[in-house]
Motif scaffolding. Structure first.
Motif, PDB file in Angstrom:
ATOM      1  N   UNK A  39       0.822  -1.200   0.000  1.00 22.31           N
ATOM      2  CA  UNK A  39       0.000   0.000   0.000  1.00 22.31           C
ATOM      3  C   UNK A  39       0.860   1.256   0.000  1.00 22.31           C
ATOM      4  N   UNK A  94       0.412  -3.064  20.309  1.00 21.13           N
ATOM      5  CA  UNK A  94      -0.236  -3.882  21.344  1.00 21.13           C
ATOM      6  C   UNK A  94       0.527  -3.886  22.675  1.00 21.13           C
ATOM      7  N   UNK A 100      -4.349  -3.455  28.627  1.00 24.22           N
ATOM      8  CA  UNK A 100      -4.218  -3.230  27.189  1.00 24.22           C
ATOM      9  C   UNK A 100      -5.078  -2.045  26.696  1.00 24.22           C
ATOM     10  N   UNK A 109      -5.880  -3.669  -2.166  1.00 22.06           N
ATOM     11  CA  UNK A 109      -6.951  -3.345  -1.215  1.00 22.06           C
ATOM     12  C   UNK A 109      -8.086  -2.655  -1.960  1.00 22.06           C
ATOM     13  N   UNK A 111      -2.613  -6.898   5.563  1.00 22.58           N
ATOM     14  CA  UNK A 111      -1.836  -5.693   5.806  1.00 22.58           C
ATOM     15  C   UNK A 111      -2.509  -4.455   5.217  1.00 22.58           C
ATOM     16  N   UNK A 112      -2.543  -4.389   3.893  1.00 26.78           N
ATOM     17  CA  UNK A 112      -2.935  -3.150   3.223  1.00 26.78           C
ATOM     18  C   UNK A 112      -4.369  -2.686   3.521  1.00 26.78           C
ATOM     19  N   UNK A 131      -5.549   0.072   6.298  1.00 25.25           N
ATOM     20  CA  UNK A 131      -5.377   1.528   6.267  1.00 25.25           C
ATOM     21  C   UNK A 131      -6.529   2.258   5.593  1.00 25.25           C
ATOM     22  N   UNK A 132      -7.397   1.510   4.906  1.00 21.98           N
ATOM     23  CA  UNK A 132      -8.390   2.173   4.070  1.00 21.98           C
ATOM     24  C   UNK A 132      -9.808   1.975   4.608  1.00 21.98           C
ATOM     25  N   UNK A 175      -0.753 -10.642  16.672  1.00 24.16           N
ATOM     26  CA  UNK A 175       0.391  -9.779  17.004  1.00 24.16           C
ATOM     27  C   UNK A 175       1.380  -9.676  15.849  1.00 24.16           C
ATOM     28  N   UNK A 216      -2.134  -4.287  13.074  1.00 21.74           N
ATOM     29  CA  UNK A 216      -2.946  -3.164  12.583  1.00 21.74           C
ATOM     30  C   UNK A 216      -4.348  -3.610  12.195  1.00 21.74           C
ATOM     31  N   UNK A 248      -6.285  -4.367  15.338  1.00 22.19           N
ATOM     32  CA  UNK A 248      -6.536  -3.110  16.046  1.00 22.19           C
ATOM     33  C   UNK A 248      -7.708  -2.357  15.395  1.00 22.19           C
ATOM     34  N   UNK A 308      -5.221  -8.592  23.384  1.00 25.80           N
ATOM     35  CA  UNK A 308      -4.092  -7.741  23.756  1.00 25.80           C
ATOM     36  C   UNK A 308      -3.990  -6.594  22.752  1.00 25.80           C
ATOM     37  N   UNK A 309      -4.156  -6.939  21.471  1.00 25.65           N
ATOM     38  CA  UNK A 309      -4.079  -5.904  20.433  1.00 25.65           C
ATOM     39  C   UNK A 309      -5.303  -4.992  20.513  1.00 25.65           C
ATOM     40  N   UNK A 339      -8.560  -4.763  22.995  1.00 25.74           N
ATOM     41  CA  UNK A 339      -9.314  -5.319  24.130  1.00 25.74           C
ATOM     42  C   UNK A 339     -10.833  -5.280  23.971  1.00 25.74           C
ATOM     43  N   UNK A 340     -11.344  -4.493  23.024  1.00 29.88           N
ATOM     44  CA  UNK A 340     -12.798  -4.423  22.884  1.00 29.88           C
ATOM     45  C   UNK A 340     -13.325  -5.288  21.733  1.00 29.88           C
TER      46      UNK A 340
END
Lengths: 113, 278
Positions: A2, A86, A95, B155, B185-186, B189-190, B211, B215, B218, B247-248, B250-251
């Motif tokens: 990207x 993380x 966290x 993407x 990965x990509x 971001x979008x 982990x 991203x 997350x 961990x990355x 939590x919600x």
């Protein structure tokens, strides 16, 4: 990959500014790309030459500022350095966090002529 | 093709696969790619004093400073918000499914559609680099589906979704599923303007994927752990995976499912039903 999209996006934005400001060339471009932004600087640098070729940024100097990651713990409010997205709070191991810095993906300024 | 992408012009064609499964390629000479590349280079027509200019410039590099403080992905993000507004206005629940290739995005989608299509209207946007195979699988269920072939792009972006949604014209109160290009990965971001981003991981992958590719985890609100019918045959620690995911993020809300056996799908369906009512 990207990073090619990112490079192209930066170049298009900068070229719009060039036209709007009736300038001839872009001498320098200043970017802010946080360490947690998801953009690999090495990959971006690698594709930059290709993406910039034939554009107003072909010969521009590129300055990249890479802010480090910082977070505030969602439970004990400790502010801490985030190496990885993380990482948990060094104080209470939670966290939950608010990321304060490191996700930046911005064009800060241009030097035009 | 892309608001942001640098792909060449003929690689972002949108193909529409009709309800009967026949592909009626409206070969929209899609404006996806037609941002005239020519213009950039040729703003010369003012005055041709390049050389003259250059001679002066060396050494005293004053230049004018233009402060921008502009988000690089601003255009994508603005268009994503427009898509979100469109979905909101029509009470549509839009999900963006992301995963590595082979985690079972299409299988989960096929099963979901087969089980719920009598109570919920679906429409689907399929993203792949090549082929209409996934769209063909969905079209077999008599569901409106559009395939976006991104060519070399890795993407989907919000402009593609904006165009695709206009073409699909989803019903009010329906679910729009966007199946992103298989890539952990990509696509993270979008923003596409979805209501929820759903990351899928199967138990044939590593427990530490959250982990390794943080991203994506997350940025997702939902995680589907697929292929749990295979657990008896594998050395895979589901709790470990869930711990890494939490961990990355939590919600993150986690569902354990099998698109093949149907195990755990009920909870996923309840989630979809309740999301539509909100």
């Amino acid at each position: 990959m990207h990073e090619l999209s990112i490079a192209t996006s930066i170049i298009k934005s900068a070229e719009v500014e060039l036209i709007e400001n009736k300038a001839e060339s872009i001498k320098e471009i200043f970017l802010e790309i946080g360490k947690l932004s998801g953009v690999e600087i090495a990959s971006l640098t690698f594709v930059w030459e290709l993406a910039a070729k034939g554009t107003a940024l072909e010969n521009s100097k590129v300055n990249i500022h890479e802010p480090e990651g910082f977070a505030r713990c969602g439970e004990c409010s400790t502010e801490y350095h985030l190496e990885k997205i993380f990482d948990v709070c060094p104080n209470c191991k939670s966290p939950f966090k608010e990321i304060l810095k490191g996700k930046e993906l911005k064009i800060i300024k241009l030097i035009i002529d | 093709m892309c608001v942001t992408c640098g792909c060449s012009s003929d690689e972002g064609t949108v193909k529409f696969i009709g309800r009967n499964g026949k592909s009626s390629h409206h070969t929209h000479a899609h404006h996806f790619h037609t941002h005239d590349h020519g213009k950039h280079h040729h703003d010369h027509d003012k005055d041709h004093d390049h050389f003259h200019d250059h001679n002066h410039d060396h050494n005293h590099v004053h230049g004018r400073e233009i402060n921008l403080e502009k988000e690089i992905l601003l255009k994508n993000d603005l268009l994503a918000e427009r898509n979100r507004g469109y979905f909101d206005a029509k009470n549509i629940f839009a999900i963006n499914m992301v995963s590595s290739p082979g985690s079972g995005k299409t299988s989960i989608l096929e099963r979901t559609i087969a089980d719920l299509k009598n109570e919920i209207s679906f429409s689907v946007i399929e993203g792949d680099q090549q082929t209409t195979n996934d769209a063909d699988r969905i079209a077999a269920h008599n569901i409106p589906v559009l395939q976006i072939n991104t060519g070399k792009g890795c993407h989907l972006d919000s402009e593609m979704i904006s165009t695709a949604v206009k073409e699909l014209a989803p019903k009010d109160g329906s679910i729009v599923v966007i199946e992103n290009v298989g890539n952990l990965v990509c696509p993270s971001m979008f923003d596409l303007g979805e209501n929820k981003r759903v990351v899928i991981i199967s138990v044939t992958e590593g427990e530490d994927k959250p982990i390794k590719y943080p991203d994506m985890f997350y940025g997702s609100q939902i995680c589907l752990i697929n292929k749990i019918d295979l657990l008896p045959y594998l050395k895979f620690d589901v709790e470990k995976l869930k711990n890494y995911a939490r961990t990355v993020n939590p919600t993150i809300e986690i569902f354990e499912v099998s698109a093949t056996s149907g195990e755990g799908m009920d909870k996923w369906y309840s989630f979809l039903r309740s999301s539509l009512i909100k």
